[in-house]
Design a protein around this motif. Structure first.
Motif, PDB file in Angstrom:
ATOM      1  N   GLN A  83       0.829  -1.205   0.000  1.00  0.00           N
ATOM      2  CA  GLN A  83       0.000   0.000   0.000  1.00  0.00           C
ATOM      3  C   GLN A  83       0.864   1.256   0.000  1.00  0.00           C
ATOM      4  OE1 GLN A  83      -3.061  -0.763  -0.381  1.00  0.00           O
ATOM      5  NE2 GLN A  83      -4.032   1.252  -0.343  1.00  0.00           N
ATOM      6  N   ALA A  84       1.959   1.227   0.768  1.00  0.00           N
ATOM      7  CA  ALA A  84       2.866   2.381   0.819  1.00  0.00           C
ATOM      8  C   ALA A  84       3.479   2.647  -0.556  1.00  0.00           C
ATOM      9  CB  ALA A  84       3.962   2.140   1.855  1.00  0.00           C
ATOM     10  N   LYS A  85       3.822   1.563  -1.268  1.00  0.00           N
ATOM     11  CA  LYS A  85       4.379   1.721  -2.615  1.00  0.00           C
ATOM     12  C   LYS A  85       3.326   2.281  -3.577  1.00  0.00           C
ATOM     13  CE  LYS A  85       7.851  -1.912  -2.118  1.00  0.00           C
ATOM     14  NZ  LYS A  85       8.259  -3.279  -2.477  1.00  0.00           N
ATOM     15  N   GLN A  86       2.081   1.812  -3.404  1.00  0.00           N
ATOM     16  CA  GLN A  86       0.987   2.326  -4.227  1.00  0.00           C
ATOM     17  C   GLN A  86       0.790   3.826  -3.989  1.00  0.00           C
ATOM     18  OE1 GLN A  86       0.594  -0.200  -6.524  1.00  0.00           O
ATOM     19  NE2 GLN A  86      -1.599   0.157  -6.410  1.00  0.00           N
ATOM     20  N   ILE A  87       0.915   4.223  -2.730  1.00  0.00           N
ATOM     21  CA  ILE A  87       0.758   5.636  -2.376  1.00  0.00           C
ATOM     22  C   ILE A  87       1.855   6.468  -3.028  1.00  0.00           C
ATOM     23  CG2 ILE A  87       0.973   7.279  -0.448  1.00  0.00           C
ATOM     24  CD1 ILE A  87      -0.547   5.234   1.261  1.00  0.00           C
ATOM     25  N   GLU A  88       3.088   5.981  -2.969  1.00  0.00           N
ATOM     26  CA  GLU A  88       4.197   6.722  -3.588  1.00  0.00           C
ATOM     27  C   GLU A  88       3.996   6.843  -5.096  1.00  0.00           C
ATOM     28  OE1 GLU A  88       6.557   8.418  -1.984  1.00  0.00           O
ATOM     29  OE2 GLU A  88       5.361   7.796  -0.256  1.00  0.00           O
ATOM     30  N   SER A  89       3.520   5.763  -5.719  1.00  0.00           N
ATOM     31  CA  SER A  89       3.254   5.811  -7.162  1.00  0.00           C
ATOM     32  C   SER A  89       2.133   6.795  -7.472  1.00  0.00           C
ATOM     33  CB  SER A  89       2.862   4.415  -7.671  1.00  0.00           C
ATOM     34  OG  SER A  89       3.934   3.504  -7.516  1.00  0.00           O
ATOM     35  N   GLN A  90       1.098   6.779  -6.624  1.00  0.00           N
ATOM     36  CA  GLN A  90      -0.043   7.672  -6.853  1.00  0.00           C
ATOM     37  C   GLN A  90       0.355   9.126  -6.614  1.00  0.00           C
ATOM     38  OE1 GLN A  90      -2.725   6.822  -8.269  1.00  0.00           O
ATOM     39  NE2 GLN A  90      -3.840   8.754  -8.111  1.00  0.00           N
ATOM     40  N   VAL A 122       3.159  10.405  -7.423  1.00  0.00           N
ATOM     41  CA  VAL A 122       3.798  10.799  -8.683  1.00  0.00           C
ATOM     42  C   VAL A 122       2.728  11.155  -9.714  1.00  0.00           C
ATOM     43  CG1 VAL A 122       5.228  10.000 -10.604  1.00  0.00           C
ATOM     44  CG2 VAL A 122       5.870   9.418  -8.260  1.00  0.00           C
ATOM     45  N   VAL A 123       1.678  10.330  -9.776  1.00  0.00           N
ATOM     46  CA  VAL A 123       0.588  10.593 -10.713  1.00  0.00           C
ATOM     47  C   VAL A 123      -0.057  11.940 -10.412  1.00  0.00           C
ATOM     48  CG1 VAL A 123      -1.700   9.839 -11.482  1.00  0.00           C
ATOM     49  CG2 VAL A 123       0.098   8.155 -11.115  1.00  0.00           C
ATOM     50  N   VAL A 124      -0.344  12.188  -9.128  1.00  0.00           N
ATOM     51  CA  VAL A 124      -0.981  13.451  -8.715  1.00  0.00           C
ATOM     52  C   VAL A 124      -0.082  14.635  -9.070  1.00  0.00           C
ATOM     53  CG1 VAL A 124      -1.685  14.836  -6.721  1.00  0.00           C
ATOM     54  CG2 VAL A 124      -2.416  12.452  -6.909  1.00  0.00           C
ATOM     55  N   ASN A 125       1.206  14.513  -8.771  1.00  0.00           N
ATOM     56  CA  ASN A 125       2.135  15.606  -9.083  1.00  0.00           C
ATOM     57  C   ASN A 125       2.214  15.862 -10.585  1.00  0.00           C
ATOM     58  OD1 ASN A 125       2.799  16.175  -6.419  1.00  0.00           O
ATOM     59  ND2 ASN A 125       4.472  14.695  -6.375  1.00  0.00           N
ATOM     60  N   ASN A 126       2.191  14.785 -11.366  1.00  0.00           N
ATOM     61  CA  ASN A 126       2.226  14.941 -12.828  1.00  0.00           C
ATOM     62  C   ASN A 126       0.984  15.670 -13.344  1.00  0.00           C
ATOM     63  OD1 ASN A 126       4.689  13.681 -13.056  1.00  0.00           O
ATOM     64  ND2 ASN A 126       3.843  11.677 -13.549  1.00  0.00           N
ATOM     65  N   VAL A 127      -0.167  15.334 -12.764  1.00  0.00           N
ATOM     66  CA  VAL A 127      -1.405  16.006 -13.183  1.00  0.00           C
ATOM     67  C   VAL A 127      -1.382  17.471 -12.747  1.00  0.00           C
ATOM     68  CG1 VAL A 127      -3.922  16.027 -13.014  1.00  0.00           C
ATOM     69  CG2 VAL A 127      -2.705  13.850 -13.131  1.00  0.00           C
ATOM     70  N   LYS A 128      -0.797  17.744 -11.569  1.00  0.00           N
ATOM     71  CA  LYS A 128      -0.678  19.142 -11.115  1.00  0.00           C
ATOM     72  C   LYS A 128       0.199  19.939 -12.084  1.00  0.00           C
ATOM     73  CE  LYS A 128      -1.386  18.552  -6.127  1.00  0.00           C
ATOM     74  NZ  LYS A 128      -0.749  18.595  -4.792  1.00  0.00           N
ATOM     75  N   VAL A 129       1.300  19.324 -12.520  1.00  0.00           N
ATOM     76  CA  VAL A 129       2.166  19.980 -13.500  1.00  0.00           C
ATOM     77  C   VAL A 129       1.411  20.190 -14.806  1.00  0.00           C
ATOM     78  CG1 VAL A 129       4.247  19.705 -14.933  1.00  0.00           C
ATOM     79  CG2 VAL A 129       4.310  19.098 -12.492  1.00  0.00           C
ATOM     80  N   LYS A 130       0.662  19.169 -15.186  1.00  0.00           N
ATOM     81  CA  LYS A 130      -0.149  19.254 -16.411  1.00  0.00           C
ATOM     82  C   LYS A 130      -1.156  20.401 -16.309  1.00  0.00           C
ATOM     83  CE  LYS A 130      -3.346  16.247 -18.994  1.00  0.00           C
ATOM     84  NZ  LYS A 130      -3.959  14.903 -18.976  1.00  0.00           N
ATOM     85  N   LEU A 131      -1.794  20.522 -15.145  1.00  0.00           N
ATOM     86  CA  LEU A 131      -2.764  21.597 -14.936  1.00  0.00           C
ATOM     87  C   LEU A 131      -2.083  22.962 -14.980  1.00  0.00           C
ATOM     88  CD1 LEU A 131      -5.673  22.388 -14.298  1.00  0.00           C
ATOM     89  CD2 LEU A 131      -5.133  22.125 -11.869  1.00  0.00           C
ATOM     90  N   GLY A 132      -0.879  23.026 -14.402  1.00  0.00           N
ATOM     91  CA  GLY A 132      -0.140  24.288 -14.411  1.00  0.00           C
ATOM     92  C   GLY A 132       0.306  24.704 -15.801  1.00  0.00           C
ATOM     93  N   ASN A 133       0.450  23.731 -16.686  1.00  0.00           N
ATOM     94  CA  ASN A 133       0.902  24.007 -18.053  1.00  0.00           C
ATOM     95  C   ASN A 133      -0.235  24.358 -19.014  1.00  0.00           C
ATOM     96  OD1 ASN A 133       3.576  23.626 -17.419  1.00  0.00           O
ATOM     97  ND2 ASN A 133       3.574  21.446 -17.975  1.00  0.00           N
ATOM     98  N   VAL A 134      -1.473  24.283 -18.511  1.00  0.00           N
ATOM     99  CA  VAL A 134      -2.611  24.628 -19.376  1.00  0.00           C
ATOM    100  C   VAL A 134      -2.670  26.148 -19.531  1.00  0.00           C
ATOM    101  CG1 VAL A 134      -5.108  24.541 -19.662  1.00  0.00           C
ATOM    102  CG2 VAL A 134      -3.900  22.589 -18.651  1.00  0.00           C
ATOM    103  N   LYS A 135      -2.397  26.609 -20.727  1.00  0.00           N
ATOM    104  CA  LYS A 135      -2.377  28.060 -20.974  1.00  0.00           C
ATOM    105  C   LYS A 135      -2.964  28.358 -22.351  1.00  0.00           C
ATOM    106  CE  LYS A 135       1.787  28.663 -18.200  1.00  0.00           C
ATOM    107  NZ  LYS A 135       3.205  29.046 -18.179  1.00  0.00           N
TER     108      LYS A 135
END
Length: 307
Positions: free
Chosen positions: A285-292, A294-307
């Protein structure tokens, strides 16, 4: 060799980043398509990851909302409706394009990976295009792109909300696993206390059985020396019956104590096995959380790049 490897890694990362940026480009294209008012020039854009609900809802907001003073007039009311597959607006004032009334026709079509949005803008008797109303054509195209970008941002924000919920659910499950481990440990502690109690009870029981055995021998020996018809015989015989009952009770208690002892030991083994599995589950579960994360951070970056 290491230097070449690092250069290759940088190139790969650069290509990946370039690919991400390319995926986020929102491009508005000029089109000429059939509408309820004949074939007309318009503007079409593919909105990645968007849904029909997101795009249609926001288009309705675009047609109804404006900061213009005109919208504060009691006489002003935009007419907006969905009819025969088209979103139709009349008497809309889109100040980013013009301060005059504009009628719009829009279609929202679900496609693979997103939504194809097409809009047609009629000012006076002409549909806006580079050829017909070239002076406001650039603003119209910017208006459509701004709309598409906001829809894309809505879609990415919705994606972020989903991924953050997944992260929260994973975190809640990890907390639940930790709580379960604590309960198992407490259960083992109770069972271990039960083992100690039963072992103590068994020791006491065996001592009492030995004492009862001695009493039975003494009573039997005494009865053997007495006459059956003597008063003393009746007294000793009654005492013998009571001691036999006591002996049976002690033997029954001994069996019960052994059964409880076995149950406590079995419970300890089961809880220990459950803890081993729990620890493995927690690690997963801890590994799943760390992977997730990364996914959340990637989507945040993606959201920040929407211009």
């Amino acid at each position: 060799m290491k230097r070449n490897w690092r250069i290759a890694s940088v190139i790969v990362m650069a290509l990946m980043c370039a690919n991400v940026v390319a995926q986020e480009i929102v491009e508005v294209k000029d089109v000429k398509q059939p509408t309820s008012q004949g074939t007309q020039p318009g503007f079409s854009v593919f909105i990645k990851d968007a849904t029909l609900d997101i795009v249609s809802r926001r288009w309705g907001q675009y047609m109804r909302n404006d900061n213009s003073e005109v919208f504060k007039s009691k006489d002003y009311k935009v007419k907006f409706e969905f009819k025969a597959g088209e979103y139709l607006a009349e008497r809309a004032i889109l100040t980013e394009i013009s301060n005059k009334y504009i009628s719009t026709i829009a279609t929202v079509v679900n496609t693979s990976g997103g939504v194809q949005f097409t809009a047609f803008f009629q000012l006076d008797s002409s549909f806006i295009s580079k050829q017909t109303l070239g002076d406001i054509y650039p603003n119209t195209k910017k208006y459509v792109r701004k709309f598409a970008v906001e829809c894309y941002r809505d879609a990415v924000a919705a994606e972020l909300a989903r991924e953050e919920k997944k992260l929260k659910d994973l975190g809640d499950k990890l907390v639940s696993l930790k709580d379960k481990k604590l309960l198992l440990e407490k259960s083992i502690a109770r069972s271990e206390a039960g083992v100690s109690e039963m072992e103590s009870q068994l020791r006491t029981n065996m001592t009492e059985q030995e004492r009862s055995g001695r009493n039975l021998k003494m009573l039997n020996d005494s009865l053997a020396r007495l006459s059956i018809n003597s008063p003393e015989y009746a007294v000793y015989n009654n005492r013998l019956k009571e001691e036999n009952k006591n002996q049976k009770r002690l033997i029954s208690d001994n069996s019960s104590f052994h059964k409880k002892l076995d149950n406590h030991k079995k419970s300890i083994l089961e809880d220990q096995e459950a803890i081993k599995k729990n620890v493995i589950d927690q690690d997963y579960q801890a590994k799943q959380i760390e992977s997730q994360k990364v996914v959340v951070n990637n989507v945040k970056v993606k959201l920040g790049n929407v211009k």
